[in-house]
Design an enzyme around this catalytic site. Structure first.
Site, short mmCIF file in Angstrom:
data_model
loop_
_atom_site.label_atom_id
_atom_site.label_comp_id
_atom_site.label_asym_id
_atom_site.label_seq_id
_atom_site.Cartn_x
_atom_site.Cartn_y
_atom_site.Cartn_z
N ASP A 215 0.83 -1.22 0.00
CA ASP A 215 0.00 0.00 0.00
C ASP A 215 0.85 1.26 0.00
OD1 ASP A 215 -1.92 -1.87 0.23
OD2 ASP A 215 -2.42 -1.46 2.32
N HIS B 53 -0.97 -16.22 10.24
CA HIS B 53 0.33 -15.75 9.71
C HIS B 53 1.49 -16.25 10.56
CE1 HIS B 53 -1.52 -12.85 12.47
NE2 HIS B 53 -0.30 -12.65 12.95
N ASP C 116 -8.34 -11.18 10.51
CA ASP C 116 -9.74 -11.49 10.12
C ASP C 116 -10.15 -10.81 8.83
OD1 ASP C 116 -11.27 -8.94 12.25
OD2 ASP C 116 -9.52 -8.93 10.94
N HIS D 112 2.74 -7.36 14.46
CA HIS D 112 2.20 -7.83 13.18
C HIS D 112 1.07 -6.92 12.72
CE1 HIS D 112 3.38 -12.07 14.85
NE2 HIS D 112 4.47 -11.32 14.53
N HIS E 268 0.70 2.68 18.47
CA HIS E 268 -0.11 1.94 19.46
C HIS E 268 0.50 0.57 19.72
CE1 HIS E 268 -4.00 0.43 21.26
NE2 HIS E 268 -3.53 -0.71 20.79
N GLU E 269 0.78 -0.19 18.63
CA GLU E 269 1.30 -1.55 18.81
C GLU E 269 2.67 -1.55 19.48
OE1 GLU E 269 -2.22 -2.79 17.46
OE2 GLU E 269 -0.65 -3.92 18.48
N HIS F 279 2.40 -1.69 23.10
CA HIS F 279 2.31 -3.08 23.63
C HIS F 279 3.69 -3.73 23.67
CE1 HIS F 279 -1.99 -3.05 23.72
NE2 HIS F 279 -2.15 -3.03 22.40
N HIS G 227 -3.89 -2.12 27.24
CA HIS G 227 -4.90 -1.14 26.76
C HIS G 227 -5.34 -0.23 27.89
CE1 HIS G 227 -5.95 -3.70 23.01
NE2 HIS G 227 -5.11 -2.71 22.71
N ALA H 289 -23.58 30.60 24.27
CA ALA H 289 -24.65 31.01 23.36
C ALA H 289 -25.87 30.15 23.67
CB ALA H 289 -24.23 30.82 21.91
#
Lengths: 367, 82
Positions: A25, A69, A76, A97, A119-120, A123, A129, A281
């Site tokens: 990509d 994998h 998914d 991954h 984010h990953e 971890h 989280h 307001a």
């Protein structure tokens, strides 16, 4: 923030990483840059330093894969699961991954690789989280610009590795406001087709008559076009629009979509150029007038004629005795004007021309 | 014999399947068969855990808001540290 059991972390602050394969990509160098930038998010606030390797086993092995994998923890297909990573440790520990069935981008389209990677890697460094919706370690994806760590993230990672000895200036995102904080004040309140929207910092709460629990969401998740900070807001039920004020600009929302031609300058309403911000307001449905509160004064805007009423500004203290001289947010219901200032809410009766009740501002949030 | 029991609508079934997978993956709900009754209690308990984590209204039920959140794109690491 949360950590993994036993506060799993790397025993050294020099952590190696290796990129095993690339998503089609993005250009290879864009992926390299996104990964490096994502690691730098964490090294900016800790002594952690990351070294890239090109062969052998690194602490953090990075790869793209689909469905099953190799780690019996399958992806998914498109949407749903975006990526996962393993807590610090030998072998698969630290490995990260990405689901190649997703579309990876470097902007707000689909899924931003830099944000998901940051984010990953949280971890991979020992962060679990967080339930703070404004944190990078919140499990659900959301796109946001700027430095992605919130104070919650920084507190978490520094409690594992300490601070960065040679840190530079950075602006962490504030922690999400707690609705039952007794000191809570509001930025703005408005109705929106029968719901009540309360703005505070980068978030808003949404109250719905048959939804007892207010729902807190990032403003940008619903209205990406308007700023992260709302000064004032009101609904004009006749035109079915909500007007949002921030600084000297205003936006018109028709439900959740932005009305064409906005933003506009607030001075188009007839306010003097000296006014740089509207504090609150509120539309008085019975008179068709909208009150605009600025510092110690307020204006009255006639929605019918689209012009400011003459004889304004007037003093808030004179016309609404008992509520003090400044207003943060305002709402109108069936003859009662609710004026909020700091952590207090004043209920002002138009007919009795006096304050009839004083409450905590967040009593509206069932606190 | 006349029965007022109705087959579960497919939408309900989809929701239940989605929830089961979600809770197994992110909230440590055991997979596989459970004693009837026990599994629905367990499911409700896990739904409550998930609603608590996401600061939703804790009902133990698969209400719209809960299902909507389960359908959002997210990270594959469990929410409860195992």
């Amino acid at each position: 923030y949360n950590h993994f059991p036993r506060d799993l972390k790397w025993k050294t602050t020099n952590v190696t990483f290796r990129i095993l394969n690339y998503t089609p990509d993005l250009k290879k160098k864009v992926v390299d840059r996104a990964v490096r930038k994502a690691l730098n998010v964490w090294s900016k606030v800790t002594p952690l330093r990351f070294t890239k390797t090109f062969d052998g086993t690194a602490d953090i092995m990075i790869s793209f894969g689909t469905k099953e994998h190799g780690d019996f923890n399958p992806f998914d297909g498109p949407e749903g699961l975006l990526a996962h990573a393993y807590p610090p440790g030998i072998g698969i520990g630290g490995d990260t991954h990405f689901d190649e069935d997703e579309t990876w981008t470097e902007d707000y389209h689909a899924f931003n690789l830099f944000l998901v990677a940051a984010h990953e890697f949280g971890h991979a460094l020992g962060m679990a989280h967080s339930s703070d919706p404004g944190s990078l370690m919140y499990p659900v994806y959301s796109y946001a610009k700027g430095f992605p760590l919130s104070e919650d993230d920084i507190e978490g990672i520094q409690s594992l590795y300490g601070e960065n000895p040679d840190h530079e200036k950075f602006k962490p995102k504030p922690i999400a406001p707690e609705k039952c904080d007794p000191e809570l004040s509001f930025d703005a309140i408005t109705e929106l087709r029968g719901e009540t929207i309360i703005f505070k910092d980068r978030f808003y709460w949404r109250l719905h008559p048959n939804m007892p629990e207010p729902e807190q969401t990032l403003i940008k998740n619903t209205w990406p076009e308007i700023p992260n900070k709302v000064d004032a807001a009101y609904e004009n039920p006749e035109r079915d629009v909500v007007i949002i004020f921030s600084g000297i600009k205003m936006w018109a929302l028709n439900g959740y979509t932005l009305v064409d031609g906005y933003p506009k300058y607030i001075h188009k309403l007839g306010l003097p150029k000296t006014v740089r911000k509207i504090d609150a307001a509120v539309n008085i449905r019975d008179t068709g007038k909208t009150l605009l509160f600025v510092d110690e004064e307020y204006w009255s805007f006639d929605e019918q004629t689209g012009t400011m009423d003459t004889g304004y500004p007037r003093s808030i203290e004179d016309d609404f005795p008992g509520i003090g001289d400044e207003v943060d947010a305002a709402a109108y219901h069936y003859g009662y004007l609710n004026l909020y200032h700091e952590h207090t809410q004043f209920e002002y009766s138009y007919s009795a021309r006096k304050v009839v009740r004083i409450m905590r501002a967040n009593s509206i949030l069932n606190c | 014999a006349y029965s007022s029991a109705k087959p579960i609508s497919t939408e309900e079934k989809d929701k239940a399947v989605l929830a089961k997978k979600y809770l197994q993956r992110f909230y440590g709900m055991p997979a596989g068969l459970q004693r009837p009754g026990k599994s629905s209690d367990l499911m409700q308990q896990k739904i409550r855990e998930m609603q608590e984590f996401f600061k939703l209204e804790v009902t133990g039920k698969l209400d719209d808001k809960t299902v909507e959140l389960m359908e959002m794109a997210r990270c594959g690491v469990p929410d409860v540290a195992e």
